[in-house]
Design a protein around this motif. Structure first.
Motif, mmCIF file in Angstrom:
data_model
loop_
_atom_site.group_PDB
_atom_site.id
_atom_site.type_symbol
_atom_site.label_atom_id
_atom_site.label_comp_id
_atom_site.label_asym_id
_atom_site.label_seq_id
_atom_site.Cartn_x
_atom_site.Cartn_y
_atom_site.Cartn_z
ATOM 1 N N THR A 1 39.904 33.343 41.304
ATOM 2 C CA THR A 1 38.617 32.667 41.506
ATOM 3 C C THR A 1 37.485 33.440 40.839
ATOM 4 O O THR A 1 37.630 34.606 40.451
ATOM 5 C CB THR A 1 38.342 32.507 43.005
ATOM 6 O OG1 THR A 1 38.384 33.802 43.628
ATOM 7 C CG2 THR A 1 39.380 31.609 43.658
ATOM 8 N N GLU A 2 36.338 32.803 40.751
ATOM 9 C CA GLU A 2 35.203 33.349 39.989
ATOM 10 C C GLU A 2 34.725 34.691 40.521
ATOM 11 O O GLU A 2 34.290 35.552 39.749
ATOM 12 C CB GLU A 2 34.056 32.340 40.015
ATOM 13 C CG GLU A 2 32.868 32.755 39.161
ATOM 14 C CD GLU A 2 31.780 31.688 39.150
ATOM 15 O OE1 GLU A 2 30.709 31.966 38.605
ATOM 16 O OE2 GLU A 2 32.020 30.592 39.697
ATOM 17 N N GLU A 3 34.814 34.898 41.828
ATOM 18 C CA GLU A 3 34.313 36.140 42.403
ATOM 19 C C GLU A 3 35.094 37.367 41.937
ATOM 20 O O GLU A 3 34.608 38.491 42.059
ATOM 21 C CB GLU A 3 34.342 36.049 43.924
ATOM 22 C CG GLU A 3 35.722 35.873 44.503
ATOM 23 C CD GLU A 3 35.702 35.587 45.990
ATOM 24 O OE1 GLU A 3 36.763 35.234 46.527
ATOM 25 O OE2 GLU A 3 34.639 35.719 46.611
ATOM 26 N N TYR A 4 36.283 37.138 41.400
ATOM 27 C CA TYR A 4 37.105 38.245 40.906
ATOM 28 C C TYR A 4 36.967 38.457 39.391
ATOM 29 O O TYR A 4 37.607 39.347 38.833
ATOM 30 C CB TYR A 4 38.577 38.008 41.244
ATOM 31 C CG TYR A 4 38.865 38.102 42.729
ATOM 32 C CD1 TYR A 4 38.953 39.339 43.352
ATOM 33 C CD2 TYR A 4 39.036 36.958 43.497
ATOM 34 C CE1 TYR A 4 39.211 39.438 44.714
ATOM 35 C CE2 TYR A 4 39.291 37.036 44.859
ATOM 36 C CZ TYR A 4 39.373 38.286 45.465
ATOM 37 O OH TYR A 4 39.622 38.377 46.815
ATOM 38 N N GLU A 5 36.145 37.686 38.740
ATOM 39 C CA GLU A 5 36.009 37.770 37.285
ATOM 40 C C GLU A 5 35.654 39.167 36.788
ATOM 41 O O GLU A 5 36.170 39.607 35.741
ATOM 42 C CB GLU A 5 34.973 36.757 36.797
ATOM 43 C CG GLU A 5 34.922 36.590 35.275
ATOM 44 C CD GLU A 5 36.233 36.067 34.695
ATOM 45 O OE1 GLU A 5 36.545 36.404 33.536
ATOM 46 O OE2 GLU A 5 36.954 35.331 35.413
ATOM 47 N N ARG B 1 46.611 34.346 35.463
ATOM 48 C CA ARG B 1 45.738 34.639 36.588
ATOM 49 C C ARG B 1 46.486 34.552 37.922
ATOM 50 O O ARG B 1 46.048 35.108 38.917
ATOM 51 C CB ARG B 1 44.542 33.671 36.596
ATOM 52 C CG ARG B 1 43.583 33.843 35.406
ATOM 53 C CD ARG B 1 42.887 35.191 35.457
ATOM 54 N NE ARG B 1 42.050 35.443 34.304
ATOM 55 C CZ ARG B 1 40.715 35.352 34.312
ATOM 56 N NH1 ARG B 1 40.076 34.976 35.410
ATOM 57 N NH2 ARG B 1 40.022 35.638 33.231
#
Length: 330
Positions: free
Chosen positions: A191-195, A232
């Motif tokens: 998810t985006e928070e782990y980018e 991912r």
């Protein structure tokens, strides 16, 4: 807290006495023939002894090398009869031949997965390393600690040429102290928070054992991602929380890394190795650590032997010749 094995991403193979007998016969002959278990000619000979292993173990080892199998494999076998003597108080004081038969079993299994390599900065460049408690290092974040948890980590995460696979063999573990492992099959970083984890926003320092021999101690930090790869859903890891920092003020990277570490902490599984047990850990798809224990320093303490393996020996040689880290072949 870590859960008990088995778990997703971990497979356990329990061998019978009949299954290991052909390999043991060859090993005892080689232990007599060769003067040192670190002889490269001996390793070459072992690589050609694959047929002495049971087919179901060979199939699992092929899956480990291709990274199509489980990230963690535990091989349990009847305990070898040979006496290893007392656990030494320091790796420098180990008897050179006491563990020969055990080392050869470790090497026979390991060389079917990769090529053994070692560091000039670890244990005088010995190919086989000892994992045992050393007095005065009880709380260090290294394999020689004891009374504290050894925090989960990727082996030698600071280096681009770290090993592909870690092989551990238990010689003694009277308290049944658990090795802890967590695999990428138990985390979600898509998810985006782990980018930020996929960006070069993390600096990883060498651990004290490397620094004692001068490995990269005076070099500026190199910024790297801690999660990478084409998938991912099944990413590769470069995680060593004890020695990892983010740039000052990079709160997004710090928060993402903390979330990842919490996931790995929840995914940890306890594996209690018995004498003769062998554990293969994919150094890109799993982290490992150890529960605390109280050392006695009386010759009966926990004692493991370790090999680190590369899947691409020529790559390691090229990096070494090109000015890479002090990776050395025995």
């Amino acid at each position: 807290m870590p859960r008990s094995a088995p778990a997703p991403g971990l497979q356990e193979i329990v061998l019978t006495a009949n299954e290991v007998r052909p390999a043991d016969d060859v090993i005892r002959g080689l232990a007599t023939e060769y003067g040192s278990t670190e002889d490269l000619g001996l390793l070459t000979t072992l690589a050609g002894c694959r047929d002495t292993l049971p087919a179901r173990l060979s199939d699992a080892l092929a899956g480990a090398r291709s990274r199509q199998g489980c990230p963690v494999t535990v091989v349990r076998r009847p305990r070898p009869a040979e006496d290893i003597g007392a656990t030494p108080p320091h790796w420098r004081l180990r008897g050179r031949t006491a563990t020969a038969v055990h080392d050869l079993w470790l090497a026979l299994v390991a060389v079917q997965v990769g090529d053994p390599v070692c560091w000039q900065t670890l244990q005088d460049g010995r190919l086989f390393n000892d994992v045992l408690p050393i007095e005065g290092q009880e709380r260090a974040q290294t394999g020689h600690s004891s009374v504290n948890d050894l925090a989960f980590h990727v082996e030698d995460a600071f280096d681009d040429d770290r090993c592909d696979m870690l092989a551990l063999m238990c010689l003694r573990n009277r308290e049944r102290t658990a090795t802890t492992v967590a695999t990428t099959s138990r985390i979600d970083v898509g998810t985006e928070e782990y980018e930020p984890l996929y960006r070069p926003r993390f600096a990883i320092r060498p651990d004290p054992e490397h620094l004692k021999a001068g490995a990269a101690g005076d070099l500026p930090p190199v910024w790297r991602p801690v999660v990478f790869g084409d998938s991912r859903s099944q990413p590769y890891l470069r995680v060593d929380p004890t020695y990892t920092t983010t740039a000052p003020g990079d709160e997004m990277a710090e928060r993402a890394f903390a979330r990842l570490c919490r996931q790995l902490e929840r995914a940890l599984v306890r594996v209690r190795l018995r004498p003769g047990d062998l554990m293969l850990i994919d150094n890109y798809r799993a982290v490992h650590g150890r529960e605390p224990f109280r050392p006695r320093y009386d010759g009966t303490d926990r004692w493991l032997r370790k090999l680190t393996l590369t899947f691409d020996l020529q790559r390691s040689l090229r990096r070494r010749q090109g000015g890479g880290r002090a990776l050395a072949l025995s």
